[in-house]
Design an enzyme around this catalytic site. Sequence first.
Site, mmCIF file in Angstrom:
data_model
loop_
_atom_site.group_PDB
_atom_site.id
_atom_site.type_symbol
_atom_site.label_atom_id
_atom_site.label_comp_id
_atom_site.label_asym_id
_atom_site.label_seq_id
_atom_site.Cartn_x
_atom_site.Cartn_y
_atom_site.Cartn_z
ATOM 1 N N HIS A 73 0.874 -1.188 0.000
ATOM 2 C CA HIS A 73 0.000 0.000 0.000
ATOM 3 C C HIS A 73 0.903 1.228 0.000
ATOM 4 C CE1 HIS A 73 -3.740 -1.991 2.067
ATOM 5 N NE2 HIS A 73 -4.028 -1.727 0.807
ATOM 6 N N CYS A 110 -2.273 3.242 8.959
ATOM 7 C CA CYS A 110 -3.307 2.286 8.533
ATOM 8 C C CYS A 110 -4.522 2.313 9.459
ATOM 9 C CB CYS A 110 -2.764 0.864 8.539
ATOM 10 S SG CYS A 110 -1.372 0.580 7.491
HETATM 11 N N1 ARG Z 1 -3.777 -6.848 6.783
HETATM 12 C C1 ARG Z 1 -4.191 -5.680 6.064
HETATM 13 C C2 ARG Z 1 -4.149 -5.947 4.578
HETATM 14 O O1 ARG Z 1 -3.255 -6.607 4.131
HETATM 15 C C3 ARG Z 1 -3.334 -4.507 6.422
HETATM 16 C C4 ARG Z 1 -3.821 -3.225 5.848
HETATM 17 C C5 ARG Z 1 -2.930 -2.076 6.146
HETATM 18 N N2 ARG Z 1 -3.519 -0.865 5.716
HETATM 19 C C6 ARG Z 1 -2.871 0.131 5.114
HETATM 20 N N3 ARG Z 1 -3.496 1.234 4.920
HETATM 21 N N4 ARG Z 1 -1.655 -0.013 4.661
HETATM 22 O O2 ARG Z 1 -4.997 -5.518 3.836
#
Ligand code: ARG
Length: 264
Positions: free
Chosen positions: A163, A257
């Site tokens: 991300h 996040c």
């Molecule tokens: N376990 C989540 C996923 O893989 C973590 C999300 C993290 N969120 C972020 N905005 N980077 O989707």
Amino acid sequence: MSKKVLMCRPDFFDIEYEINPWMHKENHVDRELAERQWLQIHDIYIALGIAVERIDPVGGLPDMVFTANGGLVIDSKVMLPRFLNQERRGETPEFERWFKLNGYTEIQMPEHNFEGEGDCLFAGDTLFAGHGFRSDLKAHAELKAFFAKPVISLKLINPHFYHLDTCFCPLDDDTVMFFPGAFDDDSQKAIRSHFKTVIEASPRDAERFGLNAVSYNNNVVLSNEAEDLHQQLKDHGFNPIATPITEFHKSGGGVKCLTLELRA
Ligand code: ARG
């Protein structure tokens, strides 16, 4: 300018599936510790004068705690998330309901995969949008049309930084911190040419999710383990506020996040 964010308590947070390289099902979350770490971030925001809204957690949606993926909100307009992974798709109607109940009227569902603020950060009047893992490049055109803002597309190439908010963090209109190794060459160039001041994180600090940070005025809330980054921030006149995120790191998440900015 005051800031308002949306958070979700980690009541049902755990590692129940593996959709990024950080997640290992056997690496269970210490729920009590996660609650303490979450509350500490919440309390830092309150102390900084950031208003915190809450969405109720839902059983069976362990990643709902990561509200950054719950949409993108600018000028009170909401672009909902379309998740790549089936495991997270149930979150979209929950966020949609929250936005509707809380008076948001301009709400759009994207045609293409888009994981909210996790893949789209705002600096000045420009949207920086990530693609390569979760969000689809085609969604960037939808963002541009819906929000009527310029969009700079950035290509992510390292699966550990799946991300945009794991490797890129605008601190103010002119300053960004980022991890070059997460981006292709053209994207690195685009970042360097847009910002006057560029703070480069080491691979170590990036891996410790130091870039998954929230800035407000001069303050930057980030992982307590990204020590070099704390010094770099101080050298550039920012005030790092360090907080532990070990339990969320197990899921590939950090401070940012857990936070969705609600821009009126
Ligand atoms: N376990 C989540 C996923 O893989 C973590 C999300 C993290 N969120 C972020 N905005 N980077 O989707």
